[in-house]
Design a protein around this motif. Sequence first.
Motif, PDB file in Angstrom:
ATOM      1  N   MET A   8      12.845   7.323  14.337  1.00 11.86           N
ATOM      2  CA  MET A   8      12.032   8.171  15.208  1.00 11.86           C
ATOM      3  C   MET A   8      10.588   8.225  14.713  1.00 11.86           C
ATOM      4  N   LEU A   9      10.423   8.230  13.380  1.00 15.19           N
ATOM      5  CA  LEU A   9       9.072   8.225  12.818  1.00 15.19           C
ATOM      6  C   LEU A   9       8.363   6.911  13.171  1.00 15.19           C
ATOM      7  N   ALA A  10       9.114   5.819  13.108  1.00 17.97           N
ATOM      8  CA  ALA A  10       8.545   4.512  13.440  1.00 17.97           C
ATOM      9  C   ALA A  10       8.072   4.514  14.898  1.00 17.97           C
ATOM     10  N   ALA A  49      18.744   7.658  17.371  1.00 19.79           N
ATOM     11  CA  ALA A  49      17.851   8.769  17.092  1.00 19.79           C
ATOM     12  C   ALA A  49      17.621   9.558  18.376  1.00 19.79           C
ATOM     13  N   VAL A  50      17.759  10.852  18.262  1.00 22.10           N
ATOM     14  CA  VAL A  50      17.624  11.721  19.427  1.00 22.10           C
ATOM     15  C   VAL A  50      16.520  12.730  19.144  1.00 22.10           C
ATOM     16  N   VAL A  51      15.640  12.921  20.112  1.00 21.39           N
ATOM     17  CA  VAL A  51      14.663  13.998  19.958  1.00 21.39           C
ATOM     18  C   VAL A  51      14.788  14.919  21.152  1.00 21.39           C
ATOM     19  N   GLU A  52      14.902  16.209  20.865  1.00 15.74           N
ATOM     20  CA  GLU A  52      14.967  17.160  21.968  1.00 15.74           C
ATOM     21  C   GLU A  52      13.903  18.231  21.823  1.00 15.74           C
ATOM     22  N   GLY A  53      13.406  18.688  22.974  1.00 13.13           N
ATOM     23  CA  GLY A  53      12.357  19.695  22.976  1.00 13.13           C
ATOM     24  C   GLY A  53      11.803  19.825  24.375  1.00 13.13           C
ATOM     25  N   PRO A  54      10.826  20.712  24.541  1.00 15.30           N
ATOM     26  CA  PRO A  54      10.230  20.883  25.865  1.00 15.30           C
ATOM     27  C   PRO A  54       9.575  19.586  26.327  1.00 15.30           C
ATOM     28  N   LEU A  55       9.609  19.328  27.618  1.00 14.77           N
ATOM     29  CA  LEU A  55       9.080  18.074  28.163  1.00 14.77           C
ATOM     30  C   LEU A  55       7.635  17.818  27.746  1.00 14.77           C
ATOM     31  N   PHE A  56       6.811  18.888  27.753  1.00 14.38           N
ATOM     32  CA  PHE A  56       5.396  18.646  27.457  1.00 14.38           C
ATOM     33  C   PHE A  56       5.220  18.104  26.039  1.00 14.38           C
ATOM     34  N   LEU A  57       6.065  18.548  25.116  1.00 12.10           N
ATOM     35  CA  LEU A  57       5.971  18.049  23.736  1.00 12.10           C
ATOM     36  C   LEU A  57       6.446  16.605  23.645  1.00 12.10           C
ATOM     37  N   LEU A  58       7.504  16.304  24.386  1.00 10.67           N
ATOM     38  CA  LEU A  58       7.999  14.927  24.394  1.00 10.67           C
ATOM     39  C   LEU A  58       6.953  13.977  24.975  1.00 10.67           C
ATOM     40  N   ASN A  69       0.827  -1.210   0.000  1.00 18.14           N
ATOM     41  CA  ASN A  69       0.000   0.000   0.000  1.00 18.14           C
ATOM     42  C   ASN A  69       0.855   1.253   0.000  1.00 18.14           C
ATOM     43  N   ALA A  70       0.242   2.349  -0.443  1.00 20.55           N
ATOM     44  CA  ALA A  70       0.989   3.572  -0.723  1.00 20.55           C
ATOM     45  C   ALA A  70       1.298   4.425   0.513  1.00 20.55           C
ATOM     46  N   ARG A  71       1.053   3.889   1.712  1.00 23.27           N
ATOM     47  CA  ARG A  71       1.501   4.592   2.928  1.00 23.27           C
ATOM     48  C   ARG A  71       2.348   3.607   3.732  1.00 23.27           C
ATOM     49  N   ASN A  72       3.358   3.078   3.060  1.00 24.13           N
ATOM     50  CA  ASN A  72       4.219   2.067   3.683  1.00 24.13           C
ATOM     51  C   ASN A  72       5.278   2.758   4.543  1.00 24.13           C
ATOM     52  N   PHE A  73       4.795   3.431   5.598  1.00 22.75           N
ATOM     53  CA  PHE A  73       5.696   4.199   6.454  1.00 22.75           C
ATOM     54  C   PHE A  73       6.052   3.372   7.684  1.00 22.75           C
ATOM     55  N   PRO A  74       7.221   3.585   8.256  1.00 20.08           N
ATOM     56  CA  PRO A  74       7.629   2.784   9.414  1.00 20.08           C
ATOM     57  C   PRO A  74       6.671   2.981  10.591  1.00 20.08           C
TER      58      PRO A  74
END
Lengths: 311, 325, 168
Positions: free
Chosen positions: C119-121, C82-91, B33-38
């Motif tokens: 990070m997206l996963a 993978a590192v994400v930084e930002g204000p605690l409330f956003l994390l 499918n076309a939203r094969n995102f992790p």
Amino acid sequence: MNAGKRTLTLGPVLYLWEGEKWRDFYFRIADEAPVSHVVIGETVCSKRLHFTDPYIAPVIERMVAAGKRIVFSTLALVTLERESQYVRSLIADSPYPVEANDLSALALLEGEPHWIGPLVNVYNAATARVLARRGAGNVCLPPELPASSINEIVSHTPGVDFEVLAFGRMPLAISARCAHARAKGHIKDNCQFVCKDDPDGLPVKTLDRQSFLALNCVQTVSFTCQALLSELSGLVGSGVSRFRLSPQDCDMVAVARLYNEVLHGRVDAEDGLARSRQIYPAAPLSNGFHHGQEGAAWIARARNVAHGANA
Amino acid sequence: MELICPAGTPAAFREAVDAGADAVYCGFRDETNARNFPGLNFSREELGDAIAYARRRGAQTFVALNTFMRAGHEGLWYQAATDAVRLGADALILADFGLMAHVAETYPEQRLHVSVQASASNPDAVNFLVEAFGARRVVLPRTLTISDIARLARQIRCEIEVFVFGGLCVMAEGRCSLSSYATGKSPNMNGVCSPASHVRYRQDRGDLVSELGAYTINRFPRDEAAGYPTLCKGRFDIADARGYAFEDPVSLDVMDQIDALREAGVSALKIEGRQRGKAYVAEVVSTLRKALAATPEERRTLLARLRLLSEGQRTTSGAYEKRWR
Amino acid sequence: MEFPRPLAAPLAVVPIALIEGAVKLMFKSLLNRHPALFDRLGEHRGKRYAFCPLDLPLVFVVEPSRAAVLVTRKRAAAAADAVVEGPLFLLLALLEGRCDADALFFSRSLTVIGDMEAMLALRNALDGCEVDLPRDLGASAGPLSPLVSRTADAIRRRALAGENAAWN
């Protein structure tokens, strides 16, 4: 495997060239270029049709006299009633085979021998066989396909001649919106045919001045020029029988002669690449799609050989 | 008109159903499918549960198998179709002719919808898909105006679904290799566009630079909000001009024209966004549900609220408006 | 919104082992409630993720493959893919799946360094679970319980603000 059967096809001129330039280009192709088939006709934008209309008859006549086989191209994006009518009448009236570049042409061509252009999505043999059953005799595969897919499709689709884009900027996208007109401060409905000012496309650079893409009216093409010269013999081995040269604003007769020489083993691919760069210096070469990489990449054969030697 | 809503996860699926979706569309966790995102999409078990959940609440489930089958690996797509049919999908959303032919032949009773990725933009194209594969509905490309749609509806023999809200492809869908030109990964083959695996941000003289593969897609000065480097929404230099060459970073919103779409003969309205979070899905679906039943005045208020929610984000009516071209 | 300084300051002096103990407890309770959380990560399961709240003197490193969490005061010690930084409330909004994936990249108040895809996963995996911090952590927060309930409050108030930064 079909060793004797390998020919060159000249694809349609994708850019908007002045009528006379367009005519003279084809006259010279008819007289001098070693191509067996010529796909001709407006493919990108229906607004441009009147530029070449007056010249199409003499061009066809000259081609036929020179023994070239004609294939009519169709529009890549058909949305307006006027565009549908154009495709319908072209297919109804054409004395030559027609190449489908969108689903409407594909629909209308059922039952008669026709060609499938690189803008129709053929990603597997199942699809190629569906098209073959409907009358497709020649399929030019999409430029995005890697060699592994080409090999697989060709070997599992009997009775169809397969073609691969071997030279020219690659068609990458088409839009209802005209980015070319937009770049010059117009909208599509009042475009003033600004794409005529860029007979080889309008370069798109990144903000870090990297050459990236080129605009051709509603179409976006690669900045790089597809150059499958080192790959020709492998493709022939896979059963691909035709190789498409997509016209750029350069000496296309020289391009056709060069590809013909390499195709028939009279010029080495590496020498061919060097000469290709001289004939068309405007764009760097690429062959990444073929090797399963990003399309803009250039995979040098020398490097592969060196890599193999070290391993 | 039906409201067709996106779900990237079972959680988003339930939110969409609860918020009033007539149908939810989703896909398996692979390249079919076309939203094969992790991290997105459904296992077989999750899809089965989701379909049951939807059915108990009177909603339908559409399964998107809308990439093009990789030559030599067609079995992955055929198996996905078999499983979706077995699990009780109300419709399969397909783009590849080979897969359409397979489904039409193997499961003639299965409802087949034509994905936007198939790029059927005119009556001849749509009627071909109806005749050849028994398509019952077509999702139209975002390249048509409302009057184009009305004209089309009179000439075709299947239902029409159109995108009304969410992300906007500038290019004709299913016919774009820009992403693979820069990264080797494409929507058609891999189900991804401008994939995160090839995205990099770097600081340069106070600017935040976003890159896709080897290419700079945008530069953001310190005071400007940064965007994801979707290729066709980047800033580029063309001759002496610098700017968004293809499209500004905007999203589609034509909900203020739903009466015109209904009159044009549209059967279903589609919301883009399987990659969006469940909170977004819940909010958008419930608001659009209310908007569909509301009077024009009430609708304006509801949509204004939705726009307020996506504050800072500009919307466009895209190709539905002729001047966009 | 920044994390209130009067709340953050003591964290600089509280022994790290105490903080880590509390965090581990919360982490374990979270995984108990959402056993499938890390399944969605696929090939990214074996990676290390660091969370750096800019308004706290702490870094949290999560290793999904070992179901482990580590707390440190030094950024340098927090080697991660993978590192994400930002204000605690956003994390924390990110943890609750209340922050849109697109917004994650869009908002400059949240910076992702390193493996963007991983990070997206993780973001998508979190969104796929129905994490409800006040409910899930509630009693298990031990000595940090007041802090947790206060931040949970803040998240609730700010939750949809994260949605503002949408993209397409």
